[in-house]
Design a protein around this motif. Sequence first.
Motif, mmCIF file in Angstrom:
data_model
loop_
_atom_site.group_PDB
_atom_site.id
_atom_site.type_symbol
_atom_site.label_atom_id
_atom_site.label_comp_id
_atom_site.label_asym_id
_atom_site.label_seq_id
_atom_site.Cartn_x
_atom_site.Cartn_y
_atom_site.Cartn_z
ATOM 1 N N SER A 90 0.856 -1.185 0.000
ATOM 2 C CA SER A 90 0.000 0.000 0.000
ATOM 3 C C SER A 90 0.891 1.232 0.000
ATOM 4 O O SER A 90 1.658 1.446 0.938
ATOM 5 C CB SER A 90 -0.914 -0.007 1.233
ATOM 6 O OG SER A 90 -1.869 1.012 1.173
ATOM 7 N N CYS A 97 1.763 5.444 -0.680
ATOM 8 C CA CYS A 97 1.274 6.823 -0.660
ATOM 9 C C CYS A 97 1.946 7.568 -1.809
ATOM 10 O O CYS A 97 3.108 7.961 -1.705
ATOM 11 C CB CYS A 97 1.598 7.481 0.680
ATOM 12 S SG CYS A 97 1.052 9.191 0.806
ATOM 13 N N SER A 98 1.241 7.710 -2.909
ATOM 14 C CA SER A 98 1.773 8.404 -4.076
ATOM 15 C C SER A 98 0.631 9.147 -4.759
ATOM 16 O O SER A 98 -0.534 8.804 -4.577
ATOM 17 C CB SER A 98 2.424 7.409 -5.046
ATOM 18 O OG SER A 98 1.477 6.487 -5.547
ATOM 19 N N VAL A 154 -2.253 10.388 -7.248
ATOM 20 C CA VAL A 154 -3.204 9.561 -7.998
ATOM 21 C C VAL A 154 -3.879 10.399 -9.084
ATOM 22 O O VAL A 154 -4.274 11.540 -8.845
ATOM 23 C CB VAL A 154 -4.292 8.983 -7.070
ATOM 24 C CG1 VAL A 154 -5.231 8.068 -7.852
ATOM 25 C CG2 VAL A 154 -3.672 8.224 -5.917
ATOM 26 N N TYR A 203 -0.144 10.116 -16.684
ATOM 27 C CA TYR A 203 0.429 10.341 -15.363
ATOM 28 C C TYR A 203 1.547 11.385 -15.427
ATOM 29 O O TYR A 203 1.603 12.300 -14.592
ATOM 30 C CB TYR A 203 0.959 9.027 -14.791
ATOM 31 C CG TYR A 203 1.165 9.059 -13.291
ATOM 32 C CD1 TYR A 203 0.111 8.846 -12.418
ATOM 33 C CD2 TYR A 203 2.423 9.310 -12.747
ATOM 34 C CE1 TYR A 203 0.300 8.878 -11.043
ATOM 35 C CE2 TYR A 203 2.626 9.352 -11.379
ATOM 36 C CZ TYR A 203 1.559 9.130 -10.527
ATOM 37 O OH TYR A 203 1.746 9.177 -9.169
ATOM 38 N N TYR A 260 -1.568 5.401 -10.425
ATOM 39 C CA TYR A 260 -0.594 5.905 -9.462
ATOM 40 C C TYR A 260 0.749 5.224 -9.709
ATOM 41 O O TYR A 260 0.841 4.217 -10.420
ATOM 42 C CB TYR A 260 -1.070 5.645 -8.026
ATOM 43 C CG TYR A 260 -1.454 4.213 -7.759
ATOM 44 C CD1 TYR A 260 -0.566 3.325 -7.178
ATOM 45 C CD2 TYR A 260 -2.715 3.736 -8.123
ATOM 46 C CE1 TYR A 260 -0.912 1.999 -6.950
ATOM 47 C CE2 TYR A 260 -3.073 2.418 -7.911
ATOM 48 C CZ TYR A 260 -2.164 1.555 -7.322
ATOM 49 O OH TYR A 260 -2.501 0.244 -7.120
ATOM 50 N N VAL A 308 4.470 3.425 -8.490
ATOM 51 C CA VAL A 308 5.131 2.610 -7.468
ATOM 52 C C VAL A 308 6.606 2.513 -7.843
ATOM 53 O O VAL A 308 6.937 2.175 -8.982
ATOM 54 C CB VAL A 308 4.522 1.201 -7.379
ATOM 55 C CG1 VAL A 308 5.254 0.371 -6.320
ATOM 56 C CG2 VAL A 308 3.037 1.262 -7.063
ATOM 57 N N GLN A 353 -1.850 -1.384 -4.023
ATOM 58 C CA GLN A 353 -2.913 -0.389 -3.987
ATOM 59 C C GLN A 353 -2.343 0.946 -3.534
ATOM 60 O O GLN A 353 -1.247 1.012 -2.963
ATOM 61 C CB GLN A 353 -4.043 -0.800 -3.036
ATOM 62 C CG GLN A 353 -3.658 -0.729 -1.568
ATOM 63 C CD GLN A 353 -4.824 -0.951 -0.619
ATOM 64 O OE1 GLN A 353 -5.849 -1.509 -0.996
ATOM 65 N NE2 GLN A 353 -4.679 -0.536 0.617
ATOM 66 N N ASN A 354 -3.080 2.009 -3.815
ATOM 67 C CA ASN A 354 -2.771 3.300 -3.234
ATOM 68 C C ASN A 354 -3.462 3.388 -1.880
ATOM 69 O O ASN A 354 -4.556 2.825 -1.691
ATOM 70 C CB ASN A 354 -3.268 4.418 -4.148
ATOM 71 C CG ASN A 354 -2.766 5.776 -3.723
ATOM 72 O OD1 ASN A 354 -3.330 6.417 -2.839
ATOM 73 N ND2 ASN A 354 -1.686 6.224 -4.335
ATOM 74 N N GLN A 381 -7.300 4.146 -1.749
ATOM 75 C CA GLN A 381 -8.355 3.283 -2.297
ATOM 76 C C GLN A 381 -9.339 2.789 -1.252
ATOM 77 O O GLN A 381 -10.557 2.952 -1.410
ATOM 78 C CB GLN A 381 -7.735 2.108 -3.048
ATOM 79 C CG GLN A 381 -7.099 2.476 -4.362
ATOM 80 C CD GLN A 381 -6.384 1.301 -5.001
ATOM 81 O OE1 GLN A 381 -5.221 1.404 -5.387
ATOM 82 N NE2 GLN A 381 -7.067 0.179 -5.112
#
Length: 276
Positions: A80, A82-83, A85, A105, A131, A133, A151-152, A155
């Motif tokens: 998971s 944090c970036s 989106v 993006y 997003y 990664v 996932q972000n 989500q």
Amino acid sequence: MAEKNFNRQEQQSVSRRGGVPRLVIRVGNGTLSFLLPHEDGRVEFSPYTVRSGVSMAANLRSAFRDADMLADHGSKALLSVCSPVVLVPMDEYMDDEEYDVDTIYSETFVGHSSDVKERSILPDLNAVAIYGVNKDLRMVVEDHFKDVRVQNVMQPVWTHLYRRSSLNGRRRKLYGYFHDKRIDVFSFQQRRFRFANSFDAAHLHDALYYLLFVWKQLAFDNEEDELYLVGDIPDREWMLNKLRSYLRRVYMVNPSSELNRLPVTQIEGVDFDMML
């Protein structure tokens, strides 16, 4: 490291619904933490002290050597991150199977050219989240697990609060999620995002400004519409008092009552997005 007992239903919620428990690896803004459910009903949480000046991938490699709870982590992981989106309407995305996620993006955010671009479908909200990664970070995770999901961090928060919103009255609602020294501000309308954006919230005065600015931009009613705050707010009372001097209906989402007193909500330091 903190540990709590979970029953089967609660354990499935934390391990992302059923099957063999999945280790949650949360990579925040300069933070790293782990949540590991066990089949016998236990759950462990452990934040990891990140070394500054060292990449997050290198910190994660060190964690697999140093952290006791990662010694027996199973074969499944949820990474998971944090970036930033980009949210794309589902109909627009589905109309073009060759949708160039890298281009969209890079035209929206700078400084992420080396990231792997991920896409996640948000069926409740008729949207696709795109997003980035870090390649090395993902490689470290894949070196240790056969089954990796990504996932972000936003989500599960979007999905949970959308479902909450659809069941909780007709007043329009604005949400602010504080995490990683940021605030994500969003609102829903007719199974879609009405608004979603992320702001730097290292200073509470800035967060207050963004919340009120978005509220005004969306033409919400100061007397009738509702503002909900959730997450890691450094000075909750100050924020609530300031907001309530402008808006009538301001509420704090309490994770314990919100999630039916799941034991994970009692563990200090667990981010709200990891509880869902």
